[in-house]
Design a protein around this motif. Structure first.
Motif, PDB file in Angstrom:
ATOM      1  N   HIS A  42      -1.462  11.704  11.202  1.00 27.20           N
ATOM      2  CA  HIS A  42      -1.962  10.399  10.746  1.00 27.20           C
ATOM      3  C   HIS A  42      -3.482  10.383  10.594  1.00 27.20           C
ATOM      4  N   LEU A  43      -3.953   9.265  10.071  1.00 23.24           N
ATOM      5  CA  LEU A  43      -5.402   9.023   9.987  1.00 23.24           C
ATOM      6  C   LEU A  43      -5.875   8.575  11.373  1.00 23.24           C
ATOM      7  N   HIS A  44      -5.777   9.510  12.305  1.00 21.67           N
ATOM      8  CA  HIS A  44      -5.958   9.244  13.734  1.00 21.67           C
ATOM      9  C   HIS A  44      -6.858  10.366  14.218  1.00 21.67           C
ATOM     10  N   SER A 101     -11.162  -5.090  13.306  1.00 25.56           N
ATOM     11  CA  SER A 101     -10.254  -4.246  14.099  1.00 25.56           C
ATOM     12  C   SER A 101      -9.687  -3.110  13.250  1.00 25.56           C
ATOM     13  N   GLY A 102      -9.977  -3.107  11.946  1.00 27.59           N
ATOM     14  CA  GLY A 102      -9.478  -2.010  11.112  1.00 27.59           C
ATOM     15  C   GLY A 102      -9.147  -2.468   9.709  1.00 27.59           C
ATOM     16  N   GLY A 103      -8.539  -1.551   8.956  1.00 29.30           N
ATOM     17  CA  GLY A 103      -8.253  -1.800   7.548  1.00 29.30           C
ATOM     18  C   GLY A 103      -7.334  -2.996   7.337  1.00 29.30           C
ATOM     19  N   THR A 104      -6.422  -3.219   8.250  1.00 32.12           N
ATOM     20  CA  THR A 104      -5.479  -4.328   8.087  1.00 32.12           C
ATOM     21  C   THR A 104      -6.234  -5.652   8.091  1.00 32.12           C
ATOM     22  N   GLU A 105      -7.104  -5.825   9.078  1.00 29.94           N
ATOM     23  CA  GLU A 105      -7.887  -7.067   9.159  1.00 29.94           C
ATOM     24  C   GLU A 105      -8.859  -7.163   7.975  1.00 29.94           C
ATOM     25  N   ALA A 147      -0.575   1.489  -2.569  1.00 25.76           N
ATOM     26  CA  ALA A 147      -1.523   0.718  -1.744  1.00 25.76           C
ATOM     27  C   ALA A 147      -0.950   0.531  -0.344  1.00 25.76           C
ATOM     28  N   HIS A 148      -1.822   0.272   0.615  1.00 29.02           N
ATOM     29  CA  HIS A 148      -1.363   0.126   2.000  1.00 29.02           C
ATOM     30  C   HIS A 148      -0.491  -1.121   2.154  1.00 29.02           C
ATOM     31  N   PHE A 149       0.509  -1.046   3.026  1.00 25.16           N
ATOM     32  CA  PHE A 149       1.456  -2.166   3.150  1.00 25.16           C
ATOM     33  C   PHE A 149       0.783  -3.451   3.634  1.00 25.16           C
ATOM     34  N   ALA A 202      -9.285   3.351  -2.396  1.00 18.99           N
ATOM     35  CA  ALA A 202     -10.118   4.557  -2.437  1.00 18.99           C
ATOM     36  C   ALA A 202      -9.679   5.406  -1.246  1.00 18.99           C
ATOM     37  N   GLY A 203      -8.695   6.251  -1.512  1.00 19.21           N
ATOM     38  CA  GLY A 203      -8.136   7.071  -0.435  1.00 19.21           C
ATOM     39  C   GLY A 203      -6.816   6.489   0.035  1.00 19.21           C
ATOM     40  N   THR A 204      -5.735   6.795  -0.706  1.00 17.76           N
ATOM     41  CA  THR A 204      -4.430   6.285  -0.266  1.00 17.76           C
ATOM     42  C   THR A 204      -4.029   6.993   1.024  1.00 17.76           C
ATOM     43  N   THR A 205      -3.227   6.301   1.809  1.00 21.31           N
ATOM     44  CA  THR A 205      -2.866   6.779   3.139  1.00 21.31           C
ATOM     45  C   THR A 205      -2.235   8.165   3.088  1.00 21.31           C
ATOM     46  N   ASP A 206      -1.407   8.418   2.091  1.00 20.47           N
ATOM     47  CA  ASP A 206      -0.654   9.680   2.087  1.00 20.47           C
ATOM     48  C   ASP A 206      -1.367  10.831   1.395  1.00 20.47           C
ATOM     49  N   VAL A 229     -11.823  -3.277  -2.780  1.00 21.57           N
ATOM     50  CA  VAL A 229     -11.576  -1.837  -2.676  1.00 21.57           C
ATOM     51  C   VAL A 229     -11.216  -1.513  -1.231  1.00 21.57           C
ATOM     52  N   ASP A 230      -9.992  -1.029  -1.051  1.00 23.91           N
ATOM     53  CA  ASP A 230      -9.558  -0.593   0.276  1.00 23.91           C
ATOM     54  C   ASP A 230      -9.987   0.863   0.437  1.00 23.91           C
ATOM     55  N   ALA A 231     -11.167   1.023   1.048  1.00 26.87           N
ATOM     56  CA  ALA A 231     -11.700   2.373   1.285  1.00 26.87           C
ATOM     57  C   ALA A 231     -11.590   2.712   2.766  1.00 26.87           C
ATOM     58  N   LEU A 258     -13.802  -0.517   5.094  1.00 27.66           N
ATOM     59  CA  LEU A 258     -14.130   0.847   5.549  1.00 27.66           C
ATOM     60  C   LEU A 258     -13.561   0.988   6.956  1.00 27.66           C
ATOM     61  N   ASP A 259     -13.184   2.171   7.344  1.00 25.81           N
ATOM     62  CA  ASP A 259     -12.674   2.352   8.710  1.00 25.81           C
ATOM     63  C   ASP A 259     -13.337   3.540   9.372  1.00 25.81           C
ATOM     64  N   TRP A 260     -14.131   3.262  10.368  1.00 22.65           N
ATOM     65  CA  TRP A 260     -14.808   4.362  11.058  1.00 22.65           C
ATOM     66  C   TRP A 260     -13.917   5.005  12.119  1.00 22.65           C
ATOM     67  N   HIS A 261     -12.741   4.443  12.369  1.00 22.41           N
ATOM     68  CA  HIS A 261     -11.817   5.140  13.287  1.00 22.41           C
ATOM     69  C   HIS A 261     -10.875   6.070  12.507  1.00 22.41           C
ATOM     70  N   LYS A 262     -11.169   6.263  11.212  1.00 22.04           N
ATOM     71  CA  LYS A 262     -10.426   7.268  10.443  1.00 22.04           C
ATOM     72  C   LYS A 262     -11.400   8.425  10.195  1.00 22.04           C
ATOM     73  N   LEU A 263     -12.054   8.406   9.020  1.00 20.32           N
ATOM     74  CA  LEU A 263     -12.975   9.508   8.709  1.00 20.32           C
ATOM     75  C   LEU A 263     -14.382   9.172   9.227  1.00 20.32           C
TER      76      LEU A 263
HETATM   77  C1  LIG Z   1      -5.617   2.955   2.872  1.00 25.14           C
HETATM   78  C2  LIG Z   1      -5.424   2.228   4.171  1.00 25.14           C
HETATM   79  N1  LIG Z   1      -5.718   0.928   4.252  1.00 25.14           N
HETATM   80  C3  LIG Z   1      -5.547   0.229   5.377  1.00 25.14           C
HETATM   81  C4  LIG Z   1      -5.055   0.831   6.513  1.00 25.14           C
HETATM   82  C5  LIG Z   1      -4.864   0.022   7.760  1.00 25.14           C
HETATM   83  O1  LIG Z   1      -5.880   0.325   8.654  1.00 25.14           O
HETATM   84  P1  LIG Z   1      -5.781  -0.027  10.196  1.00 25.14           P
HETATM   85  O2  LIG Z   1      -4.651   0.793  10.725  1.00 25.14           O
HETATM   86  O3  LIG Z   1      -7.114   0.373  10.717  1.00 25.14           O
HETATM   87  O4  LIG Z   1      -5.529  -1.483  10.322  1.00 25.14           O
HETATM   88  C6  LIG Z   1      -4.722   2.178   6.482  1.00 25.14           C
HETATM   89  C7  LIG Z   1      -4.166   2.839   7.666  1.00 25.14           C
HETATM   90  O5  LIG Z   1      -3.846   3.989   7.661  1.00 25.14           O
HETATM   91  C8  LIG Z   1      -4.923   2.904   5.282  1.00 25.14           C
HETATM   92  O6  LIG Z   1      -4.616   4.207   5.186  1.00 25.14           O
END
Ligand SMILES: Cc1ncc(COP(=O)(O)O)c(C=O)c1O
Length: 445
Positions: A42-44, A101-105, A147-149, A202-206, A229-231, A258-263
């Motif tokens: 994962h992106l972990h 808290s992350g990309g979801t928020e 796109a992310h769910f 910008a950077g799909t999960t898979d 833009v979901d980066a 942006l998510d600094w707990h990924k890259l």
């Molecule tokens: C493209 C993308 N957007 C959003 C998210 C959700 O991020 P978070 O898990 O930090 O809420 C993810 C999680 O993997 C992601 O890959």
């Protein structure tokens, strides 16, 4: 056993040190270690030591960013950090943001501001007061099938309904097809619908695929839609001279995740949400007499309350700021490049293996592939099974996903390389381990 039994019974050891040591050992024993070269699902990410130490300092000091008097230094620091990150994205002066808290928020916030701006403009009423109106043109959000769910979930939370999200087709690499976006927007306009937002990933999960950001910006502007833009993943490319051109056009977005707990190698949580124009934050601003009275703000005690969906909020900005100061963009960029190199090496090993099939070359630090059993009809079962076999045997944590679409043959394995200290040899060994598990799974059927 109960965690909270009375002191002295065998479930409860009054000696704090002993409890902490034993329970930490248990947590470590049962954890998936993101630093292990074979833990690559994962992106972990494995967090940087300096970020972990900074996180501990923030926990101990416990500033809360809902009011200046609970977090004077942290309020100032987060403001400065966000200015710097807005510059990294390429935003002009006047941008604003918040640590999330992350990309979801962040995605929820982007779509909420899009709803308030676009629907508010169309109806002439502040949506945060009147709610989503019934009747009128149905609001639509355009996002790729990859796109992310959280985009759909946000639409549901925002009262637009998941069906408001139009799924735009993707190409083989899972990148949004620009002509398909243009057609979807055109058809929707033809039906009299209201285009609220285009979400470009910008950077799909898979696969790490990056949607055509500049075309998305042009089309969104043409149709009066907000561009988010979901980066969350691909924002890390901004740190690397080699990869930054891939996300050019991100600066055209109305909002960015942006998510600094990924890259970015931060302990969870370290999300960032940015908007190009701070005035678009208007619908989120709130006056709470006990937190941000107007006279305090006028007297020079600023509050970040109106930037966030949350009230009490950790100083997650601190670890990001300490990390940036310690490594600089260059230092972090070298880590991004190292992971990109590892992904390319891993993809090369997959391509060279006769029983493995690479889905597409890595864009960032992840790639999809699968094991090819003798009987192609068994492919999904064998790939899904081999991943569980690796988990059961404690040998590797490999991702499993499905390509968009319908029908069998879509199960894929995924490696997400986020430990820059992993070696090429270790990635190649992991690929061989996966292939051997595929053979064992096939033999067991
Ligand atoms: C493209 C993308 N957007 C959003 C998210 C959700 O991020 P978070 O898990 O930090 O809420 C993810 C999680 O993997 C992601 O890959």
């Amino acid at each position: 056993r109960a965690l909270s039994g009375p002191a002295g019974d065998d479930a409860h050891d009054g000696d704090g040190d002993g409890v902490l040591r034993r329970m930490t050992a248990l947590l470590a024993y049962g954890s998936a270690d993101p630093a292990d070269p074979a833990c690559a699902a994962h992106l972990h990410c494995p967090p940087l030591a300096v970020a972990v130490a900074a996180d501990l300092a923030a926990s101990a000091l416990n500033p809360s960013l809902d009011s200046w008097d609970q977090a004077p230094a942290a309020t100032e620091l987060e403001t400065l950090l966000l200015e710097e990150l807005a510059g990294l994205v390429g935003y002009p002066a006047g941008a604003a943001g918040v640590v999330t808290s992350g990309g979801t928020e962040s995605n929820l916030m982007g779509l909420m501001l899009a709803r308030d701006q676009v629907l508010g403009r169309a109806t002439g009423r502040p949506i945060q007061l009147s709610g989503v109106p019934g009747g009128g043109p149905p609001p639509r959000i355009f996002a790729s099938a990859a796109a992310h769910f959280s985009v759909r979930r946000s639409a549901a939370l925002l009262g637009l309904g998941e069906e408001a999200v139009v799924s735009v087709p993707v190409d083989h690499d899972l990148r949004m097809v620009p002509e398909a976006l243009a057609a979807a927007l055109r058809d929707s306009a033809g039906r009299g619908e209201l285009p609220v937002a285009v979400v470009a990933t910008a950077g799909t999960t898979d696969t790490g695929a990056i949607d055509p950001l500049e075309t998305c910006a042009e089309l969104a502007a043409e149709h009066g839609a907000w561009l988010h833009v979901d980066a969350a993943y691909g924002g890390g490319a901004l740190l690397s001279d080699r990869l930054a051109p891939l996300v050019s056009g991100i600066e055209l977005a109305d909002s960015v995740s942006l998510d600094w707990h990924k890259l970015g190698w931060q302990p969870v949580a370290a999300g960032v949400f940015l908007v190009r124009r701070s005035e678009t934050y208007e619908s989120l601003s709130r006056r709470a007499a006990y937190l941000n009275p107007a006279d305090d703000e006028e007297a020079g005690y600023p509050s970040l309350l109106g930037r966030s969906l949350r009230t009490t909020r950790r100083a997650d900005a601190f670890k990001i700021a300490v990390t940036l100061r310690t490594l600089g963009r260059d230092g972090l960029g070298r880590l991004v490049d190292a992971c990109h190199d590892l992904a390319r090496a891993g993809a090369g090993a997959v391509r060279a293996h006769p029983r493995l099939e690479l889905h597409a070359d890595p864009v960032l630090t992840a790639f999809l592939f699968r094991y090819l059993p003798g009987d192609p009809a068994l492919a999904d079962r064998v790939n899904a099974g081999l991943r569980r076999r690796l988990l059961r045997e404690g040998r590797a944590v490999v991702g499993r996903t499905e390509l968009p679409g319908e029908g069998p043959g879509r199960v894929r394995l995924k490696l997400t390389l986020l430990n820059p200290h992993t070696t090429t040899g270790e990635v190649e060994r992991l690929v061989r381990t996966v292939a051997a598990a595929g053979q064992a799974e096939e033999d067991a059927l």
